[in-house]
Design an enzyme around this catalytic site. Structure first.
Site, mmCIF file in Angstrom:
data_model
loop_
_atom_site.group_PDB
_atom_site.id
_atom_site.type_symbol
_atom_site.label_atom_id
_atom_site.label_comp_id
_atom_site.label_asym_id
_atom_site.label_seq_id
_atom_site.Cartn_x
_atom_site.Cartn_y
_atom_site.Cartn_z
ATOM 1 N N SER A 140 -40.226 -74.933 -5.171
ATOM 2 C CA SER A 140 -40.271 -74.864 -3.699
ATOM 3 C C SER A 140 -40.532 -76.272 -3.177
ATOM 4 C CB SER A 140 -41.410 -73.939 -3.268
ATOM 5 O OG SER A 140 -41.652 -74.058 -1.882
ATOM 6 N N TYR A 154 -50.253 -71.150 -3.409
ATOM 7 C CA TYR A 154 -48.800 -71.045 -3.610
ATOM 8 C C TYR A 154 -48.212 -72.414 -3.950
ATOM 9 C CZ TYR A 154 -43.874 -70.155 -2.615
ATOM 10 O OH TYR A 154 -42.502 -70.068 -2.716
HETATM 11 N N1 LIG Z 1 -37.491 -67.689 0.610
HETATM 12 C C1 LIG Z 1 -37.979 -68.913 0.663
HETATM 13 O O1 LIG Z 1 -38.059 -69.534 1.746
HETATM 14 C C2 LIG Z 1 -38.418 -69.589 -0.600
HETATM 15 C C3 LIG Z 1 -38.695 -70.965 -0.543
HETATM 16 C C4 LIG Z 1 -39.091 -71.617 -1.695
HETATM 17 C C5 LIG Z 1 -39.209 -70.918 -2.883
HETATM 18 N N2 LIG Z 1 -38.954 -69.578 -2.914
HETATM 19 C C6 LIG Z 1 -39.099 -68.880 -4.194
HETATM 20 O O2 LIG Z 1 -37.950 -68.100 -4.443
HETATM 21 C C7 LIG Z 1 -38.291 -67.034 -5.336
HETATM 22 C C8 LIG Z 1 -37.714 -65.733 -4.785
HETATM 23 O O3 LIG Z 1 -38.389 -65.408 -3.586
HETATM 24 P P1 LIG Z 1 -37.670 -64.707 -2.348
HETATM 25 O O4 LIG Z 1 -37.743 -65.630 -1.214
HETATM 26 O O5 LIG Z 1 -36.363 -64.175 -2.763
HETATM 27 O O6 LIG Z 1 -38.711 -63.522 -2.030
HETATM 28 P P2 LIG Z 1 -38.570 -61.925 -2.233
HETATM 29 O O7 LIG Z 1 -37.431 -61.402 -1.463
HETATM 30 O O8 LIG Z 1 -39.938 -61.395 -1.947
HETATM 31 O O9 LIG Z 1 -38.214 -61.757 -3.783
HETATM 32 C C9 LIG Z 1 -39.161 -61.902 -4.788
HETATM 33 C C10 LIG Z 1 -38.589 -61.291 -6.051
HETATM 34 O O10 LIG Z 1 -39.536 -61.488 -7.109
HETATM 35 C C11 LIG Z 1 -39.734 -60.252 -7.757
HETATM 36 N N3 LIG Z 1 -41.082 -60.172 -8.295
HETATM 37 C C12 LIG Z 1 -42.259 -60.384 -7.668
HETATM 38 N N4 LIG Z 1 -43.283 -60.135 -8.482
HETATM 39 C C13 LIG Z 1 -42.737 -59.756 -9.672
HETATM 40 C C14 LIG Z 1 -43.284 -59.340 -10.905
HETATM 41 N N5 LIG Z 1 -44.605 -59.266 -11.120
HETATM 42 N N6 LIG Z 1 -42.433 -59.030 -11.907
HETATM 43 C C15 LIG Z 1 -41.095 -59.104 -11.711
HETATM 44 N N7 LIG Z 1 -40.514 -59.471 -10.567
HETATM 45 C C16 LIG Z 1 -41.346 -59.788 -9.552
HETATM 46 C C17 LIG Z 1 -39.476 -59.179 -6.702
HETATM 47 O O11 LIG Z 1 -39.007 -57.989 -7.330
HETATM 48 P P3 LIG Z 1 -39.872 -56.661 -7.522
HETATM 49 O O12 LIG Z 1 -40.830 -56.559 -6.374
HETATM 50 O O13 LIG Z 1 -38.825 -55.585 -7.528
HETATM 51 O O14 LIG Z 1 -40.535 -56.825 -8.841
HETATM 52 C C18 LIG Z 1 -38.352 -59.805 -5.912
HETATM 53 O O15 LIG Z 1 -37.108 -59.485 -6.488
HETATM 54 C C19 LIG Z 1 -39.829 -67.025 -5.434
HETATM 55 O O16 LIG Z 1 -40.207 -67.648 -6.646
HETATM 56 C C20 LIG Z 1 -40.245 -67.874 -4.243
HETATM 57 O O17 LIG Z 1 -41.493 -68.494 -4.453
HETATM 58 C C21 LIG Z 1 -38.566 -68.889 -1.798
#
Ligand SMILES: NC(=O)c1ccc[n+]([C@@H]2O[C@H](COP(=O)([O-])OP(=O)(O)OC[C@H]3O[C@@H](n4cnc5c(N)ncnc54)[C@H](OP(=O)(O)O)[C@@H]3O)[C@@H](O)[C@H]2O)c1
Length: 248
Positions: A140, A154
Protein backbone atom coordinates in the site's frame (compact mmCIF):
# COMPACT_ATOMS: atom_id res chain seq x y z
CA UNK A 1 3.25 -15.36 -20.04
CA UNK A 2 2.23 -16.29 -16.49
CA UNK A 3 -0.67 -18.57 -17.35
CA UNK A 4 -1.62 -20.06 -13.96
CA UNK A 5 -2.26 -17.44 -11.31
CA UNK A 6 -3.20 -17.90 -7.65
CA UNK A 7 -4.88 -14.93 -5.92
CA UNK A 8 -5.71 -14.79 -2.20
CA UNK A 9 -8.50 -12.53 -0.97
CA UNK A 10 -10.27 -13.06 -4.29
CA UNK A 11 -13.84 -12.97 -2.95
CA UNK A 12 -14.20 -9.17 -3.16
CA UNK A 13 -12.55 -5.86 -4.02
CA UNK A 14 -9.14 -5.90 -5.68
CA UNK A 15 -8.71 -9.68 -5.62
CA UNK A 16 -12.01 -10.16 -7.42
CA UNK A 17 -11.21 -7.36 -9.87
CA UNK A 18 -7.75 -8.76 -10.64
CA UNK A 19 -9.25 -12.21 -11.22
CA UNK A 20 -11.64 -10.75 -13.82
CA UNK A 21 -8.79 -8.84 -15.52
CA UNK A 22 -6.59 -11.93 -15.80
CA UNK A 23 -9.49 -14.16 -16.87
CA UNK A 24 -10.29 -11.71 -19.68
CA UNK A 25 -6.74 -12.33 -20.97
CA UNK A 26 -7.16 -16.11 -21.04
CA UNK A 27 -5.32 -16.92 -17.82
CA UNK A 28 -6.18 -19.83 -15.53
CA UNK A 29 -6.98 -18.97 -11.93
CA UNK A 30 -6.73 -20.39 -8.43
CA UNK A 31 -8.85 -18.26 -6.10
CA UNK A 32 -8.93 -18.34 -2.29
CA UNK A 33 -10.75 -16.52 0.51
CA UNK A 34 -12.94 -17.41 3.49
CA UNK A 35 -16.26 -16.69 1.73
CA UNK A 36 -16.53 -19.72 -0.55
CA UNK A 37 -20.01 -18.71 -1.80
CA UNK A 38 -18.58 -15.49 -3.28
CA UNK A 39 -15.68 -17.39 -4.84
CA UNK A 40 -18.09 -19.88 -6.41
CA UNK A 41 -20.22 -17.03 -7.79
CA UNK A 42 -17.06 -15.44 -9.25
CA UNK A 43 -16.01 -18.80 -10.70
CA UNK A 44 -19.43 -19.14 -12.40
CA UNK A 45 -19.24 -15.55 -13.73
CA UNK A 46 -15.77 -16.13 -15.21
CA UNK A 47 -16.71 -19.47 -16.77
CA UNK A 48 -19.87 -17.94 -18.29
CA UNK A 49 -17.76 -15.22 -19.95
CA UNK A 50 -14.70 -17.37 -20.73
CA UNK A 51 -15.74 -21.03 -21.13
CA UNK A 52 -12.16 -22.17 -21.83
CA UNK A 53 -10.79 -20.75 -18.57
CA UNK A 54 -9.82 -23.03 -15.72
CA UNK A 55 -10.87 -21.64 -12.34
CA UNK A 56 -10.16 -23.52 -9.11
CA UNK A 57 -11.52 -22.18 -5.82
CA UNK A 58 -10.80 -23.00 -2.17
CA UNK A 59 -12.05 -21.71 1.16
CA UNK A 60 -8.98 -20.44 3.00
CA UNK A 61 -8.45 -18.40 6.14
CA UNK A 62 -4.87 -17.20 5.67
CA UNK A 63 -4.44 -17.10 9.46
CA UNK A 64 -4.64 -20.89 9.40
CA UNK A 65 -1.00 -21.13 8.34
CA UNK A 66 -0.81 -24.90 7.91
CA UNK A 67 -3.81 -24.71 5.60
CA UNK A 68 -2.13 -22.00 3.49
CA UNK A 69 0.60 -24.51 2.57
CA UNK A 70 -1.92 -27.31 1.98
CA UNK A 71 -4.26 -25.21 -0.16
CA UNK A 72 -1.45 -23.70 -2.28
CA UNK A 73 -0.12 -27.21 -2.92
CA UNK A 74 -3.62 -28.53 -3.79
CA UNK A 75 -4.17 -25.63 -6.22
CA UNK A 76 -0.73 -26.17 -7.77
CA UNK A 77 -1.74 -29.77 -8.39
CA UNK A 78 -5.16 -28.82 -9.74
CA UNK A 79 -3.78 -26.31 -12.29
CA UNK A 80 -0.68 -28.40 -13.08
CA UNK A 81 1.64 -25.71 -11.65
CA UNK A 82 1.58 -22.08 -10.55
CA UNK A 83 3.30 -19.33 -12.53
CA UNK A 84 2.30 -16.38 -10.32
CA UNK A 85 1.01 -15.97 -6.76
CA UNK A 86 -0.62 -12.70 -5.68
CA UNK A 87 -0.56 -12.24 -1.90
CA UNK A 88 -3.57 -9.96 -1.64
CA UNK A 89 -5.73 -10.98 1.36
CA UNK A 90 -5.77 -8.18 3.91
CA UNK A 91 -7.87 -6.24 6.39
CA UNK A 92 -8.09 -2.76 7.87
CA UNK A 93 -10.19 -2.16 10.96
CA UNK A 94 -7.36 -0.76 13.12
CA UNK A 95 -7.70 1.73 15.98
CA UNK A 96 -5.17 4.17 17.48
CA UNK A 97 -2.48 2.42 19.51
CA UNK A 98 -3.24 2.59 23.25
CA UNK A 99 -6.96 3.20 22.77
CA UNK A 100 -8.03 -0.22 24.01
CA UNK A 101 -8.18 -1.92 20.64
CA UNK A 102 -5.27 -4.34 20.82
CA UNK A 103 -7.42 -7.25 19.58
CA UNK A 104 -8.32 -5.41 16.36
CA UNK A 105 -4.76 -4.19 15.81
CA UNK A 106 -3.34 -7.66 16.45
CA UNK A 107 -5.79 -9.19 13.97
CA UNK A 108 -4.59 -6.76 11.31
CA UNK A 109 -0.93 -7.39 12.17
CA UNK A 110 -1.46 -11.15 11.95
CA UNK A 111 -3.50 -11.12 8.74
CA UNK A 112 -1.51 -8.51 6.84
CA UNK A 113 1.98 -9.57 7.93
CA UNK A 114 2.29 -13.02 9.55
CA UNK A 115 -0.28 -14.62 7.25
CA UNK A 116 1.31 -12.84 4.28
CA UNK A 117 4.63 -14.39 5.33
CA UNK A 118 2.98 -17.83 5.32
CA UNK A 119 1.70 -17.16 1.79
CA UNK A 120 5.15 -15.98 0.61
CA UNK A 121 6.78 -19.06 2.17
CA UNK A 122 4.32 -21.40 0.44
CA UNK A 123 4.60 -19.60 -2.91
CA UNK A 124 8.39 -19.34 -2.98
CA UNK A 125 8.69 -22.99 -1.96
CA UNK A 126 6.61 -23.92 -5.01
CA UNK A 127 8.62 -21.59 -7.28
CA UNK A 128 11.98 -22.89 -6.00
CA UNK A 129 10.90 -26.47 -6.75
CA UNK A 130 9.59 -25.46 -10.20
CA UNK A 131 12.62 -23.31 -11.06
CA UNK A 132 10.59 -20.14 -11.69
CA UNK A 133 7.54 -18.03 -10.95
CA UNK A 134 6.39 -14.54 -10.02
CA UNK A 135 5.62 -13.57 -6.42
CA UNK A 136 3.46 -10.44 -6.08
CA UNK A 137 2.54 -8.82 -2.78
CA UNK A 138 -0.14 -6.15 -2.41
CA UNK A 139 1.34 -3.60 -0.02
CA UNK A 140 0.00 0.00 0.00
CA UNK A 141 1.15 3.60 -0.29
CA UNK A 142 0.57 3.51 3.49
CA UNK A 143 3.84 1.54 3.63
CA UNK A 144 5.82 4.69 2.84
CA UNK A 145 5.64 6.39 6.28
CA UNK A 146 4.45 5.82 9.82
CA UNK A 147 0.87 7.14 9.83
CA UNK A 148 -1.43 8.45 12.58
CA UNK A 149 -4.72 7.29 14.11
CA UNK A 150 -6.46 4.22 12.66
CA UNK A 151 -3.75 3.87 10.02
CA UNK A 152 -0.81 3.32 12.40
CA UNK A 153 -0.88 -0.47 12.59
CA UNK A 154 -2.17 -0.94 9.04
CA UNK A 155 0.70 1.17 7.66
CA UNK A 156 3.21 -0.75 9.79
CA UNK A 157 1.96 -4.10 8.45
CA UNK A 158 2.29 -2.84 4.88
CA UNK A 159 5.78 -1.45 5.52
CA UNK A 160 6.71 -4.85 6.94
CA UNK A 161 5.25 -6.61 3.92
CA UNK A 162 7.09 -4.28 1.53
CA UNK A 163 10.36 -4.91 3.35
CA UNK A 164 9.72 -8.66 3.39
CA UNK A 165 9.08 -8.56 -0.36
CA UNK A 166 12.31 -6.69 -1.04
CA UNK A 167 14.24 -9.14 1.15
CA UNK A 168 12.83 -12.12 -0.74
CA UNK A 169 13.78 -10.39 -4.00
CA UNK A 170 17.32 -9.91 -2.67
CA UNK A 171 17.47 -13.56 -1.65
CA UNK A 172 16.31 -14.70 -5.09
CA UNK A 173 18.54 -12.27 -7.00
CA UNK A 174 19.92 -13.89 -10.15
CA UNK A 175 17.34 -16.70 -10.14
CA UNK A 176 14.40 -17.07 -12.56
CA UNK A 177 11.97 -16.17 -9.74
CA UNK A 178 10.62 -12.60 -10.04
CA UNK A 179 9.32 -10.66 -7.04
CA UNK A 180 7.14 -7.52 -7.09
CA UNK A 181 5.61 -5.31 -4.40
CA UNK A 182 2.56 -3.33 -5.51
CA UNK A 183 1.69 -0.10 -3.70
CA UNK A 184 -1.95 0.81 -4.41
CA UNK A 185 -3.33 4.22 -3.55
CA UNK A 186 -7.03 4.60 -2.68
CA UNK A 187 -9.24 2.28 -4.74
CA UNK A 188 -12.96 1.97 -3.99
CA UNK A 189 -13.49 -1.29 -2.04
CA UNK A 190 -14.80 -2.37 1.37
CA UNK A 191 -11.40 -1.63 3.00
CA UNK A 192 -11.02 1.87 1.59
CA UNK A 193 -14.62 2.87 2.39
CA UNK A 194 -13.74 3.14 6.09
CA UNK A 195 -10.82 5.55 5.52
CA UNK A 196 -11.17 9.06 7.01
CA UNK A 197 -9.98 10.73 3.81
CA UNK A 198 -9.51 9.16 0.39
CA UNK A 199 -7.49 11.52 -1.81
CA UNK A 200 -7.19 10.57 -5.49
CA UNK A 201 -9.74 7.74 -5.03
CA UNK A 202 -10.41 5.71 -8.19
CA UNK A 203 -13.22 3.23 -8.81
CA UNK A 204 -12.51 -0.50 -8.55
CA UNK A 205 -12.59 -1.13 -12.32
CA UNK A 206 -10.01 1.61 -13.02
CA UNK A 207 -7.88 0.46 -10.10
CA UNK A 208 -7.92 -3.20 -11.13
CA UNK A 209 -7.00 -2.39 -14.74
CA UNK A 210 -4.02 -0.45 -13.38
CA UNK A 211 -3.17 -3.33 -11.02
CA UNK A 212 -3.24 -5.77 -13.94
CA UNK A 213 -0.78 -3.61 -15.92
CA UNK A 214 1.47 -3.09 -12.90
CA UNK A 215 1.65 -6.82 -12.16
CA UNK A 216 2.26 -7.75 -15.78
CA UNK A 217 5.19 -5.28 -15.91
CA UNK A 218 6.93 -7.48 -13.28
CA UNK A 219 8.74 -4.41 -12.00
CA UNK A 220 10.01 -4.72 -8.41
CA UNK A 221 8.04 -1.76 -6.94
CA UNK A 222 5.01 -0.21 -8.60
CA UNK A 223 2.61 2.50 -7.40
CA UNK A 224 -0.99 2.05 -8.62
CA UNK A 225 -2.28 4.12 -10.30
CA UNK A 226 1.23 5.35 -11.08
CA UNK A 227 -0.09 8.90 -11.49
CA UNK A 228 -0.45 10.56 -9.01
CA UNK A 229 0.84 8.01 -6.49
CA UNK A 230 4.49 7.72 -7.58
CA UNK A 231 5.16 11.45 -7.04
CA UNK A 232 2.83 11.62 -4.01
CA UNK A 233 4.74 8.75 -2.38
CA UNK A 234 8.00 10.62 -3.00
CA UNK A 235 6.52 13.69 -1.26
CA UNK A 236 5.15 11.56 1.59
CA UNK A 237 8.63 10.18 2.18
CA UNK A 238 10.14 13.63 2.69
CA UNK A 239 7.40 15.86 4.11
CA UNK A 240 7.83 16.73 7.83
CA UNK A 241 5.76 14.42 10.03
CA UNK A 242 3.71 17.27 11.53
CA UNK A 243 2.60 18.39 8.08
CA UNK A 244 1.80 14.80 7.05
CA UNK A 245 -0.44 14.43 10.13
CA UNK A 246 -2.40 17.55 9.14
CA UNK A 247 -2.80 16.38 5.55
CA UNK A 248 -4.19 12.93 6.40
N1 LIG B 1 -8.63 -0.67 -1.69
C1 LIG B 1 -7.59 0.10 -1.42
O1 LIG B 1 -7.68 1.35 -1.49
C2 LIG B 1 -6.28 -0.52 -1.05
C3 LIG B 1 -5.15 0.31 -1.01
C4 LIG B 1 -3.93 -0.25 -0.69
C5 LIG B 1 -3.83 -1.60 -0.41
N2 LIG B 1 -4.94 -2.38 -0.44
C6 LIG B 1 -4.79 -3.81 -0.13
O2 LIG B 1 -5.43 -4.58 -1.12
C7 LIG B 1 -5.77 -5.86 -0.57
C8 LIG B 1 -7.21 -6.18 -0.94
O3 LIG B 1 -8.07 -5.28 -0.26
P1 LIG B 1 -9.42 -4.72 -0.90
O4 LIG B 1 -9.28 -3.27 -1.03
O5 LIG B 1 -9.78 -5.52 -2.08
O6 LIG B 1 -10.44 -4.97 0.31
P2 LIG B 1 -11.66 -6.03 0.45
O7 LIG B 1 -12.66 -5.81 -0.61
O8 LIG B 1 -12.09 -5.90 1.88
O9 LIG B 1 -10.98 -7.45 0.19
C9 LIG B 1 -10.19 -8.08 1.13
C10 LIG B 1 -10.06 -9.54 0.72
O10 LIG B 1 -9.19 -10.19 1.66
C11 LIG B 1 -9.83 -11.37 2.09
N3 LIG B 1 -9.43 -11.70 3.45
C12 LIG B 1 -9.46 -10.91 4.55
N4 LIG B 1 -9.09 -11.60 5.63
C13 LIG B 1 -8.81 -12.86 5.20
C14 LIG B 1 -8.40 -14.04 5.86
N5 LIG B 1 -8.18 -14.09 7.18
N6 LIG B 1 -8.20 -15.15 5.11
C15 LIG B 1 -8.41 -15.11 3.77
N7 LIG B 1 -8.81 -14.03 3.09
C16 LIG B 1 -9.02 -12.92 3.82
C17 LIG B 1 -11.33 -11.11 1.97
O11 LIG B 1 -12.01 -12.34 1.74
P3 LIG B 1 -12.89 -13.11 2.82
O12 LIG B 1 -13.50 -12.10 3.74
O13 LIG B 1 -13.90 -13.83 1.97
O14 LIG B 1 -11.95 -14.04 3.49
C18 LIG B 1 -11.38 -10.26 0.73
O15 LIG B 1 -11.48 -11.07 -0.42
C19 LIG B 1 -5.54 -5.75 0.95
O16 LIG B 1 -4.30 -6.38 1.26
C20 LIG B 1 -5.45 -4.25 1.17
O17 LIG B 1 -4.67 -3.93 2.31
C21 LIG B 1 -6.18 -1.88 -0.74
Amino acid sequence: MRQRILITGASSGLGRGMALEFAARGRHLALCARRLDLLQALQAEILARHPHARVAVRALDVNDHARVFTVFEELRGELGGLDRVIVNAGIGGCVPVGSGGFAANRATAETNFVAALAQCEAAVGIFRAAGGGHLVTIASVAAIRGLPRAQTVYAATKAGLASLTEGIRADLWGTPIRVSAIYPGYIQTDISSSARRRPFLVDAATGCRALYAAIESERPRVFVPRWPWAPVAMLMRHVPLGLLVRLL
